[in-house]
Design a protein around this motif. Structure first.
Motif, PDB file in Angstrom:
ATOM      1  N   ALA A  60       0.983  33.509 -25.350  1.00  0.00           N
ATOM      2  CA  ALA A  60       0.381  33.216 -26.655  1.00  0.00           C
ATOM      3  C   ALA A  60      -1.052  33.731 -26.726  1.00  0.00           C
ATOM      4  N   GLN A  61      -1.805  33.590 -25.648  1.00  0.00           N
ATOM      5  CA  GLN A  61      -3.195  34.072 -25.638  1.00  0.00           C
ATOM      6  C   GLN A  61      -3.255  35.593 -25.678  1.00  0.00           C
ATOM      7  N   VAL A  62      -2.393  36.254 -24.907  1.00  0.00           N
ATOM      8  CA  VAL A  62      -2.355  37.716 -24.917  1.00  0.00           C
ATOM      9  C   VAL A  62      -1.981  38.211 -26.312  1.00  0.00           C
ATOM     10  N   ALA A  63      -0.989  37.570 -26.936  1.00  0.00           N
ATOM     11  CA  ALA A  63      -0.580  37.968 -28.291  1.00  0.00           C
ATOM     12  C   ALA A  63      -1.728  37.795 -29.282  1.00  0.00           C
ATOM     13  N   ASN A  64      -2.449  36.683 -29.196  1.00  0.00           N
ATOM     14  CA  ASN A  64      -3.606  36.477 -30.083  1.00  0.00           C
ATOM     15  C   ASN A  64      -4.691  37.522 -29.840  1.00  0.00           C
ATOM     16  N   ASP A  65      -4.944  37.845 -28.583  1.00  0.00           N
ATOM     17  CA  ASP A  65      -5.953  38.853 -28.248  1.00  0.00           C
ATOM     18  C   ASP A  65      -5.538  40.236 -28.752  1.00  0.00           C
ATOM     19  N   VAL A  66      -4.262  40.567 -28.586  1.00  0.00           N
ATOM     20  CA  VAL A  66      -3.747  41.846 -29.089  1.00  0.00           C
ATOM     21  C   VAL A  66      -3.898  41.900 -30.603  1.00  0.00           C
ATOM     22  N   ARG A  67      -3.462  40.845 -31.276  1.00  0.00           N
ATOM     23  CA  ARG A  67      -3.534  40.799 -32.741  1.00  0.00           C
ATOM     24  C   ARG A  67      -4.969  40.999 -33.217  1.00  0.00           C
ATOM     25  N   LEU A 125      -8.802  49.962 -43.981  1.00  0.00           N
ATOM     26  CA  LEU A 125      -7.610  49.354 -44.564  1.00  0.00           C
ATOM     27  C   LEU A 125      -7.610  47.865 -44.230  1.00  0.00           C
ATOM     28  N   GLU A 126      -7.118  47.050 -45.143  1.00  0.00           N
ATOM     29  CA  GLU A 126      -6.952  45.628 -44.870  1.00  0.00           C
ATOM     30  C   GLU A 126      -5.637  45.455 -44.107  1.00  0.00           C
ATOM     31  N   VAL A 127      -5.693  44.809 -42.966  1.00  0.00           N
ATOM     32  CA  VAL A 127      -4.489  44.551 -42.181  1.00  0.00           C
ATOM     33  C   VAL A 127      -3.917  43.225 -42.647  1.00  0.00           C
ATOM     34  N   VAL A 128      -2.744  43.272 -43.288  1.00  0.00           N
ATOM     35  CA  VAL A 128      -2.169  42.047 -43.849  1.00  0.00           C
ATOM     36  C   VAL A 128      -1.385  41.253 -42.813  1.00  0.00           C
ATOM     37  N   GLU A 129      -0.841  41.936 -41.794  1.00  0.00           N
ATOM     38  CA  GLU A 129      -0.146  41.212 -40.732  1.00  0.00           C
ATOM     39  C   GLU A 129       0.027  42.095 -39.506  1.00  0.00           C
ATOM     40  N   VAL A 130       0.043  41.442 -38.350  1.00  0.00           N
ATOM     41  CA  VAL A 130       0.367  42.095 -37.087  1.00  0.00           C
ATOM     42  C   VAL A 130       1.404  41.208 -36.418  1.00  0.00           C
ATOM     43  N   ASN A 131       2.650  41.681 -36.402  1.00  0.00           N
ATOM     44  CA  ASN A 131       3.747  40.948 -35.776  1.00  0.00           C
ATOM     45  C   ASN A 131       3.950  41.478 -34.368  1.00  0.00           C
ATOM     46  N   ILE A 132       4.066  40.575 -33.412  1.00  0.00           N
ATOM     47  CA  ILE A 132       4.184  40.965 -32.010  1.00  0.00           C
ATOM     48  C   ILE A 132       5.479  40.406 -31.434  1.00  0.00           C
ATOM     49  N   ALA A 133       6.284  41.308 -30.857  1.00  0.00           N
ATOM     50  CA  ALA A 133       7.500  40.901 -30.158  1.00  0.00           C
ATOM     51  C   ALA A 133       7.293  41.165 -28.677  1.00  0.00           C
ATOM     52  N   VAL A 134       7.340  40.126 -27.869  1.00  0.00           N
ATOM     53  CA  VAL A 134       7.234  40.288 -26.419  1.00  0.00           C
ATOM     54  C   VAL A 134       8.652  40.529 -25.923  1.00  0.00           C
ATOM     55  N   ASP A 135       8.916  41.762 -25.495  1.00  0.00           N
ATOM     56  CA  ASP A 135      10.273  42.178 -25.140  1.00  0.00           C
ATOM     57  C   ASP A 135      10.620  42.004 -23.670  1.00  0.00           C
ATOM     58  N   ASP A 136       9.588  41.905 -22.827  1.00  0.00           N
ATOM     59  CA  ASP A 136       9.868  41.828 -21.400  1.00  0.00           C
ATOM     60  C   ASP A 136       8.624  41.323 -20.668  1.00  0.00           C
TER      61      ASP A 136
END
Length: 166
Positions: free
Chosen positions: A120-127, A140-151
């Motif tokens: 969760a912390q890595v995903a927040n930092d990436v976002r 550009l305004e970034v409206v969303e950053v969706n993150i899928a942790v695949d592995d």
């Protein structure tokens, strides 16, 4: 992923108060990016290609500690084979899907994290890093950053052939 192009049209129409462009009030936003009209002026308009946004997002995501690799299984395999070709460049947009409108963009990321990190912390930092980099560099305004942790990368699982090739 939401359609950033549709959102651009609706926010543009809302900001113009239903009047034709050039005569209406412009919606003022106070987010951290270059302003609502940073990409257009009376002397012309600047457009940012999808590939540019994807590269910036890919580089920004890889800068975060705990991210091992980008991409789902098949794209990582193809990327690994491609990187072994002499003279081939690494695809920094691997694992990144974007939708880019005139003023907004949306990003989907597929990531592989290191074993032991707080996902969760890595995903927040990436976002946050992706949003900061895109808004600073493209306006550009970034409206969303969706993150899928695949592995999850486990160092012990590296095969001997992978270790020799690296």
């Amino acid at each position: 992923m939401s359609d950033a192009r549709t959102q651009d049209k609706s926010s543009s129409q809302a900001g113009q108060g239903g009047q034709a462009s050039g005569g209406g009030a412009v919606e003022q936003r106070s987010s951290g990016f270059g302003g609502p009209d940073a990409l257009s002026s009376e002397r012309g308009r600047t457009s940012v290609a999808d590939g540019v946004v994807a590269k910036i997002a890919g580089i920004a995501a890889r800068e975060v500690p705990g991210v091992y690799e980008m991409g789902a299984g098949a794209s990582r395999t193809f990327g690994a084979m491609r990187s072994r070709i002499p003279g081939a460049k690494r695809n920094v947009a691997q694992g990144v899907d974007v939708e880019v409108g005139e003023k907004q963009c949306a990003v989907d990321l597929d990531v592989v994290v290191e074993y032991g990190v707080e996902i969760a912390q890595v995903a927040n930092d990436v976002r946050q890093n992706v949003i900061d980099s895109l808004e600073r560099m493209t306006s550009l305004e970034v409206v969303e950053v969706n993150i899928a942790v695949d592995d999850v990368h486990i160092e012990q699982d590296d095969s001997p052939s992978e270790r020799q090739l690296e």
